[in-house]
Design a protein around this motif. Structure first.
Motif, short mmCIF file in Angstrom:
data_model
loop_
_atom_site.label_atom_id
_atom_site.label_comp_id
_atom_site.label_asym_id
_atom_site.label_seq_id
_atom_site.Cartn_x
_atom_site.Cartn_y
_atom_site.Cartn_z
N THR A 323 -12.69 -92.98 -37.50
CA THR A 323 -12.62 -94.44 -37.65
C THR A 323 -12.65 -94.85 -39.11
OG1 THR A 323 -15.02 -94.76 -37.65
CG2 THR A 323 -13.95 -94.64 -35.49
N HIS A 324 -12.36 -96.14 -39.34
CA HIS A 324 -12.51 -96.75 -40.68
C HIS A 324 -11.71 -96.05 -41.75
CE1 HIS A 324 -16.05 -98.10 -38.32
NE2 HIS A 324 -15.77 -99.25 -38.92
N PHE A 325 -10.41 -95.99 -41.53
CA PHE A 325 -9.49 -95.40 -42.52
C PHE A 325 -9.29 -96.38 -43.69
CE2 PHE A 325 -8.52 -93.27 -38.60
CZ PHE A 325 -8.13 -91.98 -38.97
N PRO A 326 -8.91 -95.84 -44.87
CA PRO A 326 -8.49 -96.73 -45.96
C PRO A 326 -7.29 -97.56 -45.51
CG PRO A 326 -8.67 -94.45 -46.72
CD PRO A 326 -8.84 -94.42 -45.23
N LYS A 327 -7.26 -98.83 -45.88
CA LYS A 327 -6.19 -99.70 -45.37
C LYS A 327 -4.80 -99.23 -45.80
CE LYS A 327 -6.32 -103.46 -48.85
NZ LYS A 327 -7.30 -102.91 -49.82
N GLU A 328 -4.72 -98.56 -46.96
CA GLU A 328 -3.42 -98.10 -47.46
C GLU A 328 -2.79 -97.05 -46.54
OE1 GLU A 328 -6.13 -98.36 -49.35
OE2 GLU A 328 -5.49 -100.10 -50.54
N LEU A 329 -3.62 -96.37 -45.74
CA LEU A 329 -3.08 -95.32 -44.86
C LEU A 329 -2.56 -95.89 -43.55
CD1 LEU A 329 -5.67 -92.40 -45.18
CD2 LEU A 329 -3.43 -92.62 -46.27
N SER A 337 -12.17 -104.20 -42.37
CA SER A 337 -13.55 -104.03 -41.90
C SER A 337 -14.43 -105.11 -42.50
CB SER A 337 -14.11 -102.66 -42.32
OG SER A 337 -13.29 -101.64 -41.83
N PRO A 338 -15.28 -105.75 -41.69
CA PRO A 338 -16.13 -106.82 -42.22
C PRO A 338 -17.09 -106.32 -43.29
CG PRO A 338 -16.55 -106.45 -39.85
CD PRO A 338 -15.43 -105.55 -40.25
N ASP A 339 -17.51 -105.06 -43.20
CA ASP A 339 -18.52 -104.54 -44.13
C ASP A 339 -17.91 -103.76 -45.30
OD1 ASP A 339 -17.58 -102.64 -42.41
OD2 ASP A 339 -19.51 -101.64 -42.09
N VAL A 344 -10.10 -100.35 -42.72
CA VAL A 344 -9.68 -101.18 -41.58
C VAL A 344 -10.39 -100.72 -40.31
CG1 VAL A 344 -7.44 -101.98 -42.40
CG2 VAL A 344 -7.61 -99.70 -41.39
N GLU A 345 -10.48 -101.64 -39.35
CA GLU A 345 -11.14 -101.36 -38.07
C GLU A 345 -10.17 -100.59 -37.17
OE1 GLU A 345 -14.28 -102.05 -39.14
OE2 GLU A 345 -14.71 -102.92 -37.19
N ALA A 346 -9.97 -99.34 -37.55
CA ALA A 346 -8.99 -98.50 -36.84
C ALA A 346 -9.67 -97.25 -36.34
CB ALA A 346 -7.86 -98.11 -37.79
#
Ligand code: 4AD
Ligand code: MG
Length: 434
Positions: A323-329, A337-339, A344-346
């Motif tokens: 979970t929580h991959f870098p958004k660029e990927l 992600s809120p935190d 991202v929430e992925a």
């Protein structure tokens, strides 16, 4: 012999069949004759049975005709069900008449032929016991997935396959000539499912997806079956919980319903039955630390390829969420992600034992401006996505969804070496025939 008077072959094994007349028909698995007796193993969709025919009973001409039927030739048989301890299943049909429907030409498929030859002859190879078992398990898998979605009140929808947009970016889309304008084969139904989400809250589609990836790997097809689900009012925790219940439910259903097929394919059903939620959850950052400690040349921002996914799961018996991959990927539509604005929430769901990603999912960005900004950053032409941005202007609500690669899941379930063994007519960069 009128059609309704033929019994399925499995009926010959019923308790009341013994000593009774029966009519069966099907295809010859193998046959031999010796001493005026013909031995045929006959197959239909329900099973196979030994048929014996005596020259003195059938008559000279009929015996000879039956003797010349090739493997995969088709016959109809009338006879008595009898006990025979040496026959498979302990029964045989003692024929009083055999009618040849099609004697057939010599069947060209044997053991030890090259893989290329077998792929050229795929239309005949699909009769092999392994393929028959595989595609029955696949049908059962689709049934189990649909049953689960029905219980969850998720509506089945029918998004288009042809589109003027390349949903997730142009590079991997197959382009076609749509009456002089560019058209694309669908890579994902997601954007359309998001549109259908608002009136229905929970939607899914089971459609082919196309990927023009030149990847020659044991897990890439250029056409695959994609089960995609989109859920309103759903966050990342809810999404993962939904996915794992679906996967556990389907695996257990297969263990119950496909014992015979799994035996043909050498897959012990108890391992599928033992699968349980929750699956382990691993943040991308932890995955990178773990891989770096194992000597992989990775750091924050590195994509997880086949080797990395394998290393993360090869010792696992359960699927694993990353979970929580870098958004660029990840794709433009994923929710920040809120935190942590860098992620991202992925979540990708990786199959155990190194089989790799089988589900990709995420929460979706709901803010129209942020979405447009991510689109621009991804290099897409924003006007083409105007209709999609519209969805964020009229009652945009939190939602999440995922796509499951049906053949990827089946490859793991059946432990097939190559994904092409999970689909009857595989499409890969080097082959789109037969
Ligand atoms: O991870 P992907 O690219 O995600 C999407 O397309 C999302 N829009 C889905 C969604 O959220 N509705 O693809 C989803 C899944 C992968 O996890 C994998 O199982 C399968 O599709 N897949 C392939 N299967 C076989 N051959 C390929 N070339 C595949 N590419 C993806
Ligand atoms: Mg993916």
């Amino acid at each position: 012999m009128s059609p309704e008077r033929f019994a399925p072959i499995r009926a010959a094994f019923g308790p009341e069949a013994l000593g009774r007349p029966v009519r069966v028909r099907g295809w010859v698995l193998r046959s031999r004759s010796s001493g005026g007796i013909l031995f045929v193993v006959l197959r239909d969709r329900t099973g196979s049975v030994q048929v014996t025919g005596r020259r003195d009973v059938l008559g000279e001409a009929a015996f000879e005709a039956a003797e010349h039927v090739q493997a995969e030739g088709a016959i109809e048989v009338e006879g008595l069900v009898a006990e025979d301890r040496r026959a498979p299943g302990g029964r045989e049909v003692r024929a009083s008449a055999i009618r040849v429907v099609d004697a057939g030409q010599p069947f060209p498929i044997f053991a030890d032929q090259t893989e290329e030859f077998r792929l050229d002859k795929r239309h005949l190879v699909v009769r092999s016991p392994e393929h028959v078992a595989t595609f029955r398990v696949k049908a059962e898998l689709l049934r189990a997935l649909r049953e689960f979605l029905e219980r969850e009140e998720v509506l089945e929808t029918t998004p288009p396959i042809l589109s003027g947009n390349a949903a997730e970016g142009g590079a991997e889309a197959f382009q076609i000539d749509y009456f002089g304008r560019p058209g694309y084969l669908s890579q994902t139904a997601q954007l359309y499912l998001e549109a259908l989400l608002f009136p229905n809250e929970r939607v899914y589609a089971l459609t082919p997806s196309f990927r023009a990836e030149k990847s020659r790997t044991p897990r890439h097809l250029t056409e695959y079956l994609h089960l995609e689900v989109e859920l309103a009012w759903c966050d990342l925790a809810g999404l993962l919980e939904f996915e794992e219940r679906m996967v556990v439910g389907a695996a257990r259903a297969l263990a119950e319903r496909c014992a015979e097929e799994l035996a043909v394919l050498g897959r012990p059903p108890d391992e599928l039955r033992a699968l349980a939620a929750p699956f382990p959850r691993l943040r991308y950052a932890e995955a990178i630390d773990r891989l770096a400690a194992q000597g992989f040349p990775v750091r924050w921002g590195s994509d997880l390829g086949t080797a990395e996914e394998r290393a993360l799961t090869v010792e696992e018996r359960s699927p694993v969420f990353v979970t929580h991959f870098p958004k660029e990927l990840k794709a433009f539509y994923m929710l920040r992600s809120p935190d942590d604005p860098r992620t991202v929430e992925a979540a990708d769901l990786l199959a155990p034992e190194g089989y790799g990603e089988m589900i990709g999912g995420s929460c979706r960005e709901t803010d129209v401006d942020r979405l447009a900004e991510r689109l621009r950053a991804s290099g897409a032409s924003v006007p083409e996505y105007e209709w999609y941005l519209d969805l964020r202007r009229h009652g945009s609500v939190p939602h999440a969804g995922f796509g499951l690669g049906v053949e990827r899941m089946l490859r793991w379930i059946l432990r097939r070496e190559h994904i092409r063994e999970t689909t009857p007519f595989p499409r890969t960069p080097s082959r789109h025939t037969p």
